[in-house]
Design a protein around this motif. Structure first.
Motif, PDB file in Angstrom:
ATOM      1  N   ALA A  90       1.128  -1.349   0.077  1.00 23.46           N
ATOM      2  CA  ALA A  90      -0.143  -0.337   0.007  1.00 23.46           C
ATOM      3  C   ALA A  90       0.495   1.383   0.421  1.00 23.46           C
ATOM      4  CB  ALA A  90      -0.467  -0.335   1.155  1.00 23.46           C
ATOM      5  N   GLU A  91       2.510   0.862   1.096  1.00 20.39           N
ATOM      6  CA  GLU A  91       2.306   2.193   1.187  1.00 20.39           C
ATOM      7  C   GLU A  91       3.886   2.388  -0.809  1.00 20.39           C
ATOM      8  OE1 GLU A  91       2.792   4.341   3.196  1.00 20.39           O
ATOM      9  OE2 GLU A  91       1.063   4.237   3.959  1.00 20.39           O
ATOM     10  N   LEU A  92       4.993   1.708  -1.103  1.00 16.61           N
ATOM     11  CA  LEU A  92       5.099   1.417  -2.398  1.00 16.61           C
ATOM     12  C   LEU A  92       4.149   2.530  -3.215  1.00 16.61           C
ATOM     13  CD1 LEU A  92       6.893  -1.628  -2.368  1.00 16.61           C
ATOM     14  CD2 LEU A  92       7.488   0.547  -2.227  1.00 16.61           C
ATOM     15  N   ALA A  93       2.752   1.831  -3.610  1.00 22.32           N
ATOM     16  CA  ALA A  93       1.711   2.051  -4.486  1.00 22.32           C
ATOM     17  C   ALA A  93       1.126   4.049  -4.413  1.00 22.32           C
ATOM     18  CB  ALA A  93       0.289   1.347  -3.827  1.00 22.32           C
ATOM     19  N   ARG A  94       1.391   4.204  -2.416  1.00 20.98           N
ATOM     20  CA  ARG A  94       0.854   5.298  -2.795  1.00 20.98           C
ATOM     21  C   ARG A  94       2.430   6.522  -2.567  1.00 20.98           C
ATOM     22  NH1 ARG A  94       1.847   8.489   1.817  1.00 20.98           N
ATOM     23  NH2 ARG A  94       0.581  10.428   1.927  1.00 20.98           N
ATOM     24  N   ALA A  95       3.806   5.717  -2.749  1.00 21.62           N
ATOM     25  CA  ALA A  95       5.123   6.491  -2.813  1.00 21.62           C
ATOM     26  C   ALA A  95       5.329   6.644  -4.771  1.00 21.62           C
ATOM     27  CB  ALA A  95       5.984   5.670  -2.161  1.00 21.62           C
ATOM     28  N   ARG A  96       4.652   5.153  -5.127  1.00 16.57           N
ATOM     29  CA  ARG A  96       5.081   5.712  -6.861  1.00 16.57           C
ATOM     30  C   ARG A  96       4.060   6.539  -6.981  1.00 16.57           C
ATOM     31  NH1 ARG A  96       4.491  -0.326  -6.242  1.00 16.57           N
ATOM     32  NH2 ARG A  96       6.586  -1.258  -7.056  1.00 16.57           N
ATOM     33  N   LYS A  97       2.641   6.922  -7.007  1.00 16.94           N
ATOM     34  CA  LYS A  97       2.100   7.740  -7.178  1.00 16.94           C
ATOM     35  C   LYS A  97       2.456   9.177  -6.804  1.00 16.94           C
ATOM     36  CE  LYS A  97      -1.912   5.403  -7.053  1.00 16.94           C
ATOM     37  NZ  LYS A  97      -3.729   5.807  -6.223  1.00 16.94           N
TER      38      LYS A  97
ATOM     39  N   ALA B 169      10.891  14.075  -0.250  1.00 11.63           N
ATOM     40  CA  ALA B 169       9.777  14.023   0.623  1.00 11.63           C
ATOM     41  C   ALA B 169       8.787  12.501   0.636  1.00 11.63           C
ATOM     42  CB  ALA B 169       8.837  15.119  -0.320  1.00 11.63           C
ATOM     43  N   VAL B 170       8.345  12.106  -0.800  1.00  9.72           N
ATOM     44  CA  VAL B 170       8.253  10.861  -1.117  1.00  9.72           C
ATOM     45  C   VAL B 170       8.787   9.791  -0.400  1.00  9.72           C
ATOM     46  CG1 VAL B 170       7.739   8.928  -2.526  1.00  9.72           C
ATOM     47  CG2 VAL B 170       8.053  11.216  -3.216  1.00  9.72           C
ATOM     48  N   LEU B 171      10.126   9.938   0.416  1.00  8.92           N
ATOM     49  CA  LEU B 171      11.011   8.342   1.013  1.00  8.92           C
ATOM     50  C   LEU B 171      10.328   8.521   2.129  1.00  8.92           C
ATOM     51  CD1 LEU B 171      14.329   7.999  -0.599  1.00  8.92           C
ATOM     52  CD2 LEU B 171      12.532   6.109  -0.611  1.00  8.92           C
ATOM     53  N   GLU B 172      10.092   9.492   2.609  1.00  8.37           N
ATOM     54  CA  GLU B 172       9.691  10.715   3.984  1.00  8.37           C
ATOM     55  C   GLU B 172       8.148  10.237   4.128  1.00  8.37           C
ATOM     56  OE1 GLU B 172       9.824  11.938   8.016  1.00  8.37           O
ATOM     57  OE2 GLU B 172      11.681  12.055   6.657  1.00  8.37           O
ATOM     58  N   ALA B 173       7.976  10.384   3.796  1.00  7.83           N
ATOM     59  CA  ALA B 173       6.112   9.783   3.596  1.00  7.83           C
ATOM     60  C   ALA B 173       5.757   8.676   3.658  1.00  7.83           C
ATOM     61  CB  ALA B 173       5.368  10.561   2.125  1.00  7.83           C
ATOM     62  N   LEU B 174       7.123   7.753   2.382  1.00  6.76           N
ATOM     63  CA  LEU B 174       6.757   6.775   3.076  1.00  6.76           C
ATOM     64  C   LEU B 174       7.438   5.561   4.888  1.00  6.76           C
ATOM     65  CD1 LEU B 174       7.963   3.540  -0.019  1.00  6.76           C
ATOM     66  CD2 LEU B 174       8.264   3.428   2.196  1.00  6.76           C
ATOM     67  N   ALA B 175       7.666   5.817   4.498  1.00  7.33           N
ATOM     68  CA  ALA B 175       8.485   6.016   6.116  1.00  7.33           C
ATOM     69  C   ALA B 175       8.212   6.100   7.149  1.00  7.33           C
ATOM     70  CB  ALA B 175      10.313   6.648   6.493  1.00  7.33           C
ATOM     71  N   ARG B 176       7.153   7.286   7.184  1.00  9.00           N
ATOM     72  CA  ARG B 176       6.363   7.996   7.863  1.00  9.00           C
ATOM     73  C   ARG B 176       5.045   6.871   7.562  1.00  9.00           C
ATOM     74  NH1 ARG B 176       6.354  12.789   7.119  1.00  9.00           N
ATOM     75  NH2 ARG B 176       4.868  12.889   5.824  1.00  9.00           N
ATOM     76  N   GLY B 177       4.300   6.305   6.760  1.00  2.38           N
ATOM     77  CA  GLY B 177       2.732   5.859   6.834  1.00  2.38           C
ATOM     78  C   GLY B 177       3.607   4.569   7.438  1.00  2.38           C
ATOM     79  N   LEU B 178       4.527   3.357   6.969  1.00  2.91           N
ATOM     80  CA  LEU B 178       4.761   1.980   7.698  1.00  2.91           C
ATOM     81  C   LEU B 178       4.766   2.648   9.206  1.00  2.91           C
ATOM     82  CD1 LEU B 178       7.480   0.702   4.673  1.00  2.91           C
ATOM     83  CD2 LEU B 178       5.048  -0.029   5.186  1.00  2.91           C
ATOM     84  N   THR B 179       5.535   3.158  10.044  1.00  2.48           N
ATOM     85  CA  THR B 179       5.621   3.682  11.047  1.00  2.48           C
ATOM     86  C   THR B 179       4.112   3.987  12.059  1.00  2.48           C
ATOM     87  OG1 THR B 179       7.577   4.586  10.982  1.00  2.48           O
ATOM     88  CG2 THR B 179       6.672   4.759  12.540  1.00  2.48           C
ATOM     89  N   GLN B 180       3.406   4.240  11.344  1.00  2.63           N
ATOM     90  CA  GLN B 180       2.634   4.534  11.332  1.00  2.63           C
ATOM     91  C   GLN B 180       0.879   3.213  11.946  1.00  2.63           C
ATOM     92  OE1 GLN B 180       1.048   8.014   9.057  1.00  2.63           O
ATOM     93  NE2 GLN B 180       1.513   9.909  10.498  1.00  2.63           N
ATOM     94  N   LYS B 181       1.555   2.222  10.385  1.00  3.00           N
ATOM     95  CA  LYS B 181       0.802   1.245  10.135  1.00  3.00           C
ATOM     96  C   LYS B 181       0.885   0.727  10.866  1.00  3.00           C
ATOM     97  CE  LYS B 181      -1.348   1.354   5.649  1.00  3.00           C
ATOM     98  NZ  LYS B 181      -1.314   3.356   5.442  1.00  3.00           N
ATOM     99  N   MET B 182       2.196   0.116  11.760  1.00  2.00           N
ATOM    100  CA  MET B 182       2.970  -0.657  12.275  1.00  2.00           C
ATOM    101  C   MET B 182       3.076  -0.012  13.890  1.00  2.00           C
ATOM    102  SD  MET B 182       6.774  -1.308  11.132  1.00  2.00           S
ATOM    103  CE  MET B 182       7.391  -2.349  11.941  1.00  2.00           C
ATOM    104  N   LEU B 183       2.438   1.302  14.463  1.00  2.00           N
ATOM    105  CA  LEU B 183       2.767   1.707  15.814  1.00  2.00           C
ATOM    106  C   LEU B 183       1.046   1.556  16.177  1.00  2.00           C
ATOM    107  CD1 LEU B 183       5.181   4.085  16.265  1.00  2.00           C
ATOM    108  CD2 LEU B 183       5.303   1.328  17.355  1.00  2.00           C
TER     109      LEU B 183
END
Length: 425
Positions: A361-368, A378-392
């Motif tokens: 899901a996060e990869l698809a969002r980053a590609r868009k 900025a995209v990498l930061e958003a991807l990392a933040r998205g994964l972290t939020q989902k995990m926590l």
């Protein structure tokens, strides 16, 4: 967790009895649902059905052999005693060993043949898609596929083997002086007919035709071999034109009856006809075999022919059995190591599935975002933040829920899992 298998095959049951328990691939989801609804608690289940065997593999908290036997007997319209007289019932390690031997081609009519592995993979895929394949059977079959691959790559078990369709060509060559002078009709358009057409086409017969219920599928196969296409309804009027007839469909009733063959023979002035019925249940009425000018062979009749070269492969059988033994012991060890309720293995699988879904899901969002021209950082930061939020998210939600005692227990668990012993601020 209990594991068991119930089945009949070419070694234990005659063709007509096997025909009572034949299921087409598209019938399996509904059939599995009926079976699982009839057995409590609902077991994991996979159903394998080919021209040579019908087998049901199961796993559940409790062994449920009697309900399994009763259901299969009722489905085939026979008594439980008749079924048991021709069936094999296997439990635990023996069920695993049988699955591994089937996948490796050691339990086949053609020793070492590879087609059964594809059929088993199809059965497992359908069971998985139908929601009938749980953690235990998933492990059993994935291990069986790995063992089969090792057997085929490290032994000569498949050397010198003769397929059913190759055996049919060999028999036709014994009847007809020159296969280039015959006309061949194939009834059906499935995998077995495709193999048969390939073998016969190599002999350059005078003409080939394919009759199939679905004209589009028949046309697609016929185009590959330069063959004519017929409708099944054309068979009675066209049957006399063909010297050899090879049939293999999923029909539950014979497609070629005694009367049709008798009329064909009359038009042929009793020139002989070679017929091979590879279907289970039969495509050609059994009475046809009694006609003087017909040479009709079934899958069971071909057994002696396909045994050619078997002696050359026996040395490889011992090697294959050793590989299978190791695979069985590994599977049983895995079973012993599992949580009594299967929770640990299932939880690990679910966690991996969930994590992979988040990642996708996060990869698809980053590609868009990248496609829109957003800066890479900025995209990498958003991807990392998205994964972290989902995990926590789940852990943080639990820390804010429940009473003080529950929150403290959750805090200790979260600290152990996520902080890895680091001092808490």
């Amino acid at each position: 967790m209990a594991v068991w298998a119930l089945g009949i095959n070419h070694q234990t049951a005659p063709l007509d009895l096997r025909g009572r328990f034949a299921f087409a691939l598209d019938q399996l989801p509904h059939t599995l649902a009926r079976f699982r609804g009839a057995v409590a608690p609902q077991p994991e289940a996979t159903l394998l059905s080919t021209c040579n065997r019908t087998e049901i593999y199961c796993a559940s908290e409790h062994l449920a052999l009697e309900p399994t036997v009763a259901w299969l007997a009722q489905t085939g319209g026979v008594s439980t005693q008749v079924l048991l007289d021709h069936a094999y019932v296997l439990k635990e390690g023996e069920a695993a060993r049988h699955a591994f031997r089937v996948a490796s081609g050691l339990d086949s009519m053609v020793l070492g043949e590879a087609q059964i592995l594809g059929q088993l993979k199809d059965a497992v895929r359908v069971a998985d898609e139908a929601g009938a394949l749980g953690t235990t059977l998933h492990q059993l079959f994935q291990r069986s596929f790995a063992v089969a691959k090792q057997v085929r790559s490290s032994t000569d078990i498949g050397a010198h083997s003769i397929s059913m369709t190759a055996a049919a060509v060999r028999l036709a060559g014994q009847l007809f002086e020159d296969l280039q002078d015959i006309r061949v009709l194939f009834v059906g358009a499935g995998e077995m007919i495709e193999l048969a057409a390939t073998h016969f086409a190599a002999k350059n017969p005078k003409a080939m035709a394919i009759a199939n219920r679905t004209l589009e599928r028949g046309e697609s196969l016929a185009a590959r071999f330069g063959a004519e296409v017929l409708r099944l309804s054309d068979l009675p009027e066209r049957l006399h034109e063909f010297d050899a007839v090879i049939s293999c469909t999923a029909s539950t009733l014979p497609l070629i009856g005694l009367g049709a063959v008798e009329r064909a023979l009359k038009k042929r002035k009793h020139r002989p006809m070679f017929m091979v019925d590879l279907a289970v249940p039969r495509d050609i009425e059994v009475e046809v075999k009694g006609l003087d000018d017909v040479y009709l062979y079934t899958v069971d009749d071909l057994a002696a022919v396909v045994q050619t070269g078997k002696d050359h492969r026996q040395a490889a059988v011992a090697q294959a059995e050793a590989i299978i033994d190791a695979g069985v012991q590994s599977f049983l060890h895995w079973m012993d190591q599992r949580d009594p309720h299967g929770g640990v293995v299932g939880l690990i699988r679910d966690l991996n599935t969930q994590a992979d879904a988040w990642r996708q899901a996060e990869l698809a969002r980053a590609r868009k975002l990248l496609a829109k021209g957003e800066p890479v950082d900025a995209v990498l930061e958003a991807l990392a933040r998205g994964l972290t939020q989902k995990m926590l998210h789940g852990a943080l939600a639990e820390l804010h829920a429940g009473d003080e005692h529950t929150r403290q227990q959750t805090a200790d668990t979260v600290s152990r899992l996520f902080l890895r012993g680091a001092p808490r601020a």
